[in-house]
Design an enzyme around this catalytic site. Structure first.
Site, short mmCIF file in Angstrom:
data_model
loop_
_atom_site.label_atom_id
_atom_site.label_comp_id
_atom_site.label_asym_id
_atom_site.label_seq_id
_atom_site.Cartn_x
_atom_site.Cartn_y
_atom_site.Cartn_z
N LYS A 76 -21.94 67.14 60.64
CA LYS A 76 -22.32 67.24 59.23
C LYS A 76 -21.76 68.53 58.64
O LYS A 76 -21.72 69.57 59.32
CB LYS A 76 -23.85 67.24 59.14
N SER A 171 -30.26 63.17 54.09
CA SER A 171 -29.00 63.67 53.56
C SER A 171 -27.82 63.56 54.54
O SER A 171 -26.68 63.77 54.15
CB SER A 171 -29.16 65.13 53.17
N SER A 195 -33.85 63.94 57.16
CA SER A 195 -32.43 63.79 56.80
C SER A 195 -31.57 63.17 57.89
O SER A 195 -30.47 62.72 57.60
CB SER A 195 -31.84 65.14 56.40
#
Lengths: 524, 548
Positions: A76, A171, A195
């Site tokens: 990420k 996210s 997330s």
């Protein structure tokens, strides 16, 4: 071949059925072919190929570093990567190249893993859709699956035009999409309020949020320091355990990691569930929970019961206060953590230079999106001297009550809690953006953020396809530092439900040059 | 470090120039704290104007002491004064996102020993907080400090100062220590008004500080200066801070207010940036006088922050945006509570690298300045005020004690030689005792020549003068070369005395008339003739005999 699990592909690498370079190239090609998913912000093609080459040399010498050597992974874009741009999907950090690796990235690289690139997210991980980043929203690979398309065709109301593509959740949506679309074998996400688990659930992959303090946060650009945990996204539970085995343990650079030695573990296959007690928290049957998800949840509970486990209804009485307190604490820490982005040392700097104050203001207005600015504003409000007790301190007290709720349940003999991960399966982007980020986060993190408030480990396991052909995940929450038990139980359910693989033939197959014959070797 | 961080490199080079200029200016040795007139007024009200006596002043201090450690409070960057700008900056110090603080054990120990030396209660559990404000030399946008639960609380500091004729009366007072907290230092901003830019040096950013908060128990600049001086000596003795004000290792902010005795305390101002011992008392006394005048003229004192302008010798109000700022304190989530142990709580198999043992630190505390002074007075019988002077300069007490070991001379006389002759010379040449060209053993040798009567006191001073040249000649050699040895041969002296008497018939006549005072004049003439080498007692005896 790209559909394989880490264990399978690792065996193939060991036996020489595929070389690390070949594997890396295949993944890179697939990343290019799936560009439209917008799963990656940066693809580190050059360094990935170099790493693959080095891995290949090790394999040739018979000096493989272990089960992750040569395995392509994605990270990420809020984990610092030395020499690779790290943006947090924000204009504020566009062009920012960290001079150091996050500890978790360093650990993966030290095991020989190949870092393919940096995945997309909501700006600074603030969101639950992966729709609010500076580089555009991430598309859910299931939008293009045969399973979903077939259902759409049956239902004339949901014509699958391009505008009807589905969100990944967030996210860590880029990481979930990357794993789900076979562009990598595992990905790092981050999990502050769900997330990692939320997009895992919506994209049909496994999403593990380890216990707070087990995995180092050094190099993870923080959202909420007291809740952030590096998350792991994989296609099966065993793979998550493998990655956790590499990442876990004390880090001198993160004083909040526990000092007790951490032993990597392999998951046994459960045959005996008699001594297992599964708790079903009644408060998680919340308004908005979809009929299908509720049915799946209850079906899973039945599965455990039939297999001999003791399934009991339990109460976590403060659950309903959790999300609002989560938002207060989140905003407060965000306000504090974002203070460093002033345009002086690194990142975006506005050209307004009338005064230092003017420079700050312009830089921060230009660099942050509305969501980030909104949270900074409310966080600073909560931290004002006159409000501190009323909001921040009170939220912290409630946080303690929520942790106590879990502690009480676990001390009453319950081993693992079984809950939904999200209220429903994914929705089209068009639907999703009808509500603002704050409203969506409140709904979407409802089942996940409590584990962050209490610091407990939790995992989302893809459990079934909905009537629309979309994945639904279920969540297990375990005792602190009892990941082995948590994942063992998750693996049992995984075996029971036999979640169908995503069918992306049109996209994946022409790239996957492996013959059907070879494929069947993996999936016999 | 990454390229983006260095994009102001050329600017930073310019900082260095500025830095050195500033340093040179500040490098002059700090003069001893000046006694303040106002304080004396307060203590001797009867002799003073009634105006000042009708006001009482209250002074409290907040002192930031930079911790003496190799690395910073939360990072591994080196700590060093006057290093090239931005050469001692870690990723954490520059607040790169994702970096985390790691507490420096040495800084914790420094705070604990300082707390112990100041009779504080050491909190076995203390917490870190974030204090937020935007400033260019505070890269994270917050300072990590200990607002809620500091590492040490409720201590006392006894300090003394000398008053009266010859500074012979020693007054001792006590100030309460409210707390000692660990916190990060900020970087340095240099404003270049000409080019309308600010240059940032982050070398100091993140260096460990102890903030010592003193209760408002002082009443004038002299007291405050003495308290700070004592704290400085304690820190230096402990080694917890070098406490050099000129290098910014000790920074003092003073809270000052005045009120009528018996009335509630007045509105206070904060005087900041008193970065020199010399100006500490001046700044406070100026502020007290200013407030009194303001009130007597019908004005009011504003709760404001003022800065001391050492050129003008007065305090000036600062543009006071900072004063009303809300720092939005928040617990630092990246640092667990700081847990200290004592003998009873020490875990059985604790890794010594991971625990701080208060009891062990207490056992190893060195003698503090007050104890050293008491020992000096007791062991050598010297005046208390001299024990202060001996402690006042680093190395002076050791110098004295080394001399004492090598000489039989009366300690009081030795003190006289060191404090008057040695220090006077050193000051004149801007040297510290450690830089003295005269070693303790050489001085002892000289004093032994004097003590054994081989040279006179004036001759000894001549020898000392010669020794300053640092040519390494022993006092005995100098005495020999310069023929300074005392003339003790009775016959020789009688000849000289007779010659002097022959040259000074008038004086001889006066003495014979009974004016004995004139005898000294003759003795002086003898010394002049012998260049101070005559044994004065013997000369007197001979002259008296010849004149009788």
């Amino acid at each position: 071949m790209l559909r394989a699990s880490i264990r399978e592909i690792s065996a193939a690498l060991k036996e020489g059925q595929v070389s690390p370079t070949e594997l890396c190239q295949k993944c890179l090609s697939l990343i290019k072919a799936t560009r439209f998913l917008n799963a990656y912000i940066t693809v580190a093609e050059e360094t990935a190929l170099k790493q693959a080459e080095a891995s290949e040399k090790r394999y040739k010498k018979g000096q493989s570093l272990g089960p992750l050597d040569g395995i392509p992974v994605a990270v990420k874009d809020n984990f610092s990567t030395a020499g690779i741009e790290t943006t947090c999907a924000s204009l504020m950090l566009k062009g920012y190249v960290p001079p150091f690796n996050a500890t978790v990235v360093q650990k993966l690289l030290a095991q020989g893993a190949i870092l393919l690139g940096k995945t997309n997210l909501d700006e600074f991980a603030m969101g639950s859709g992966s729709t609010d980043g500076a580089f555009g929203p991430v598309r859910n690979p299931w939008s293009y699956s045969r399973q979903y398309k077939e259902k759409c065709l049956q239902n004339p109301k949901t014509q699958n035009e391009d505008g009807n593509w589905l969100i990944t959740g967030g996210s860590s949506g880029g990481s979930a999409a990357a794993v789900s679309s076979f562009t990598c074998f595992a990905a790092l996400g981050s999990d502050t309020g769900g997330s990692t688990r939320n997009p895992a659930s919506l994209c049909g992959v496994v999403g593990l949020k380890p216990t707070y303090g087990l995995v180092s946060r050094h190099g993870l650009i923080p959202l909420v320091n007291s809740m952030d945990v590096p998350g792991i996204l994989t296609r099966c539970v065993d793979d998550a355990a493998t990655i956790l085995g590499v990442l876990g343990g004390h880090d001198l650079k993160d004083s909040t990691t526990v000092q007790d030695p951490f032993q990597p573990f392999q998951l046994p296959s459960l045959t005996e569930l008699k001594n297992l007690c599964i708790g079903i928290p009644k408060e998680y049957n919340a308004p908005g929970l979809s009929r299908e998800t509720l049915a799946l949840w209850s079906k899973a509970a039945d599965l455990f019961e039939k297999a001999g486990a003791n399934v009991v209804e339990v109460s976590l009485p403060h659950t309903s206060y959790s999300i609002v307190c989560y938002h207060v604490l989140c905003a407060a820490e965000v306000a504090s953590n974002m203070a460093r982005f002033d345009g002086l040392e690194y990142g975006h700097r506005s050209s307004v230079d009338k005064s230092t104050e003017a420079l700050y203001a312009a830089t921060r207005r230009e660099g942050f999106n509305d969501v980030v600015r909104g949270r900074i504003l409310s966080g600073n409000y909560f931290l004002l001297k006159q409000n501190y007790e009323k909001y921040f301190l009170k939220a912290q007290k409630v946080r303690r009550l929520i942790a106590t709720d879990f502690a009480n349940v676990f001390s009453s003999g319950v081993d693992i809690l079984l809950t939904p991960t999200t209220l429903n399966h994914t929705v089209p982007y068009r639907e999703f953006i009808k509500e603002d980020n704050r409203t969506r986060s409140t709904q979407d993190d409802i089942f996940t953020q409590a584990a962050n408030m209490a610091g407990l480990p939790a995992v989302s396991v893809p459990s079934a396809l909905s009537e629309e052909g979309l994945p639904i995940g279920l969540q297990f929450i375990g005792r602190a530092f009892q990941e082995a038990q948590l994942l063992t139980v998750a693996k049992w359910l995984e075996n029971q439900v036999q979640f169908p693989a995503i069918q992306l033939e049109r996209i994946v197959d022409h790239l996957d040059i492996v013959s059907h014959q070879e494929q069947s070797a993996f999936f016999s | 470090m990454a390229a983006p961080m260095l994009r102001r490199c050329s600017n930073w080079l310019r900082i260095r120039k500025l830095c050195l200029g500033k340093a040179a200016e500040l490098h002059g040795r700090a003069a001893p704290v000046a006694a303040s007139a106002l304080c004396r007024e307060a203590k001797e009200p009867a002799s003073k104007k009634s105006r000042d006596a009708s006001w009482a002043a209250v002074v409290g201090l907040e002192i930031h002491a930079q911790i003496c450690s190799n690395s910073k409070l939360f990072s591994r960057s080196q700590v060093q004064f006057a290093a090239p700008p931005n050469s001692l900056v870690s990723f954490f110090d520059a607040s790169l996102p994702g970096t985390l603080p790691v507490l420096n054990r040495r800084c914790v120990e420094a705070a604990v020993v300082t707390g112990l030396a100041l009779n504080c209660t050491i909190n076995k559990k203390s917490l870190f907080d974030r204090k937020h404000y935007f400033y260019a030399d505070l890269p994270a946008g917050y300072q990590i400090t200990q607002q809620r639960l500091p590492i040490a609380v409720n201590g006392t500091l006894s300090y003394s100062f000398c008053v009266g004729k010859n500074q012979s009366e020693v007054i001792t007072r006590t100030v309460r220590i409210k707390q000692i907290q660990l916190e990060q230092d900020s970087g340095k901003s240099l404003h270049d008004d000409l080019r309308n830019q600010t240059l940032i040096d982050l070398n100091r950013a993140g260096v460990g500080l102890m903030e010592v908060v003193m209760e408002p128990d002082m009443c004038c600049g002299e007291e405050a200066a003495a308290a700070v001086r004592e704290l400085q000596l304690i820190l230096q003795t402990l080694g917890s801070s070098q406490a050099n004000m000129a290098e910014g290792q000790l920074r003092v902010d003073a809270n000052v207010s005045v009120h009528r005795p018996g009335q509630p305390y007045g509105v206070r101002t904060e005087v900041k940036n008193i970065n020199s011992a010399r100006f500490l008392a001046k700044a406070i006394d100026y502020e007290i006088r200013r407030q009194i005048e303001e009130l007597e003229n019908g004005g009011t004192v504003l709760n404001e922050t003022r800065t001391f302008d050492f050129k003008l010798g007065c305090t000036v109000a600062m543009r006071d945006k900072e004063g009303k700022q809300d720092y939005r304190f928040m617990p630092e989530p990246n640092l667990p509570p700081l847990i200290l142990h004592d003998a009873t709580s020490l875990p059985a198999h604790a890794n010594p690298q991971q625990v701080v043992d208060i009891d062990q630190l207490r056992e190893n505390l060195p003698d503090l300045p007050s104890a050293k002074r008491a020992k000096l007075v007791e062991r050598y019988g010297i005046q208390p005020q001299h024990s202060f002077t001996l402690l006042n300069e680093d190395g002076l007490m050791e110098f004295f004690e080394t001399v004492m070991k090598a000489t039989e001379m009366n300690p009081r006389k030795v003190v006289g030689w060191i404090l008057t002759d040695m220090l006077g010379y050193l000051k004149k040449h801007n040297l510290t005792i450690k830089e003295s060209p005269i070693s303790p053993s050489l001085l002892a040798e000289l004093l032994n020549l004097l003590g054994s009567g081989r040279i006179s006191s004036p001759a000894a001073k001549q020898v000392l003068e010669e020794m300053w040249k640092g040519e390494g000649k022993t006092p005995a050699l100098i005495v020999k070369e310069k023929e300074l040895e005392l003339i003790r041969d009775r016959n020789e002296l009688e000849h000289i005395c007779q010659a002097v008497m022959g040259d000074h018939q008038n004086e001889v006549a006066e003495i014979k008339k009974g004016n004995q005072k004139v005898l000294n004049r003759l003795i002086g003439q003898v010394q002049k003739k012998t260049r101070g080498r005559a044994d004065p007692a013997l000369v007197k005896e001979i002259l008296e005999k010849l004149l009788s």
